[in-house]
Design an enzyme around this catalytic site. Structure first.
Site: not given
Ligand code: BG6
Length: 478
Positions: A170, A378
């Protein structure tokens, strides 16, 4: 497209789950590890939710065997984790820390012993503080060589065992917060520096991929992109143009460079006019073209809807980091576009739109434009979870979220998308960079909060057992 019959998930589909070093490991200063920028940034008052940090996180560094045993119990086929650069090079470069390499060696061997495919992320935001102090990290071209050297160290050590690699995680989301909202280190608000740092990160990414070809010729590598496919708020030409602007500047700007080694023309022209265009030197385009990926990693959480934004319109707005629904503000670039709520979609307590169809749309756009295989690196739902008195966690809402997204994966596969795997965020609960420990994503609950690490007990949630059955049926029973 309405399919009469859906294609099954491929036979060797990588049913995975994901994590990142800073968010799970803890042991922030053990066994020779140097500080990362996050170790320093989180100590500045007011930067994170209730001052939370990753000093202990969920203590995966000491409990990795217990965590891998749970992965095996779940039947996981793949596990995506990241390596902490300052654990390997405490000063960012120079002397390598053998103890750091040994930790990841033990983790990788443990995964392989259970038949779990390791997916190694080279960089998930924790750049060594030493490089920030020395030359401003991603703002100097010096990082290209240091990052390459760090990557080659890992290729040499683990290339025989690890076949799937993620280069940068990201870059778009991280640099947006590092250089526009100022919410990630180094906490800057300057668009010019944002585009320059991104150009340097693109070069570092390409160089690391070019080296990968040499050291791990039988492996596959690609960056993970935070992909929010753009929607127009309406069919009015003004909103359509805003949507085109957003798609160009928030998605193609990264994806075109990764996959084609080129910037989208209209966006580059606009940046030149504004004085925000990055400095492009001789040889840069050659390097970018020499380091294109084997697959694109896609981190998908939500689509974003855009509308017209006048020249005196909104810029960066407040972000919901508390879980108080409705506290997120619209954000945009005056004269180009701004986000707006999509009235057709429900949102989470952190105001993220829930849009499984957006995942299918994103996968199709990626396939049509770049023609590369995709790995979902993810996808997940960040929510409050309740530990019941009897020690159970009933996260039916997370099951519903993941199921609906997997249904769309299958639609996309039937559309022709070459989908390598699905790694939901996250395996255990983790530290959320800005939202503390109360915004949970895991299949496994970790009993701790922002101020008290408690016993860090691991407890499988209902979603753990659901996903276990999904994997067992290779996605036939969702
Ligand atoms: C992504 C990242 O942006 O989303 C993760 O790669 C992150 O590291 C995940 O934890 C969820 O985002 P957040 O801000 O809800 O923790």
């Amino acid at each position: 497209m309405l399919h009469e019959q859906l294609k099954p998930f491929p036979a060797h589909f990588l049913w995975g789950a994901a994590s990142a070093a800073y968010q799970i490991e803890g042991a922030w200063n053990e066994d020779g590890k140097g500080p990362s920028v996050w170790d320093v940034f989180t100590k500045i008052p007011g930067k994170t939710f209730k001052g939370s940090n990753g000093e202990v996180a969920v203590d995966h560094y000491h409990r990795y065997k217990e965590d891998v045993a749970l992965m095996a119990q779940m039947g996981l086929k793949a596990y995506r984790f990241s390596v902490s650069w300052p654990r390997i090079f405490p000063q960012g470069r120079g002397e390598v820390n053998e103890a750091g390499l040994q930790f990841y060696e033990r983790l990788i061997d443990e995964l392989l012993a259970f038949g779990i495919e390791p997916i190694l992320t080279l960089y998930h935001w924790d750049v060594p503080q030493a490089l920030m102090d020395e030359y401003g990290a991603w703002e100097s071209r010096k990082i290209i060589e240091d990052f390459d050297n760090y990557c080659i160290t890992l290729y040499k050590r683990f290339g025989g065992k690890v076949k799937y690699w993620v280069s940068l995680n990201e870059q778009n989301y991280n640099t947006n917060h590092a250089f526009i909202t100022g919410m990630h280190p180094p906490g800057v608000q300057d668009r010019r520096r944002f585009f320059d740092a991104n150009h340097i990160a693109f070069l570092a990414n390409a160089k690391a991929i070019a080296s990968f070809r040499q050291y791990v010729p039988d492996g596959q590598i690609g960056p993970s992109f935070a992909y929010s496919p753009a929607y127009p708020a309406s069919s009015s030409p003004k909103d359509m143009l805003a949507f085109e602007n957003a798609e160009e500047l928030t998605n193609h700007w990264w994806l075109d460079v990764y996959c084609w080694g080129q910037y989208p023309e209209s966006a580059l022209t606009y940046l030149k006019e504004k004085g925000w265009a990055p400095i492009i030197e001789d040889g840069d385009y050659e390097l970018l073209a020499a380091g294109t990926p084997d697959f694109m990693g896609m981190n998908y959480y939500q689509s974003l809807t855009y509308e017209f934004n006048p020249v005196d319109g909104v810029e960066t707005g407040e972000m919901n980091t508390t879980g108080q629904k409705g506290s997120n503000a619209d954000t945009g670039i005056p004269g180009l576009y701004k986000t707006t709520a999509n009235p057709n979609l429900e949102t989470t307590n952190w105001d993220w739109a829930i849009d499984p169809t957006g995942l299918r749309i994103g996968l199709r756009r990626m396939m049509s434009r770049y023609g590369l295989p995709v790995m979902i690196t993810e996808n997940g739902l960040g929510e409050f979870d309740k530990l019941e008195a009897d020690g159970t966690i009933h996260d039916g809402y997370r099951i519903a979220y993941l199921r609906s997204h997997l249904e769309q994966c299958q639609q996309a596969i039937t559309d022709g998308v070459d989908l390598l795997g699905y790694c939901p965020w996250s395996f255990t609960d983790v530290l959320s960079w800005l939202n503390g420990y109360q915004k949970r994503y895991g299949f496994v609950y970790v009993d701790r909060d922002e101020t008290d690490p408690k016993e860090l007990k691991r407890i499988p949630k209902d979603s753990f057992y659901w996903y276990r059955d999904v994997i067992q049926s290779n996605g036939e029973e969702l």
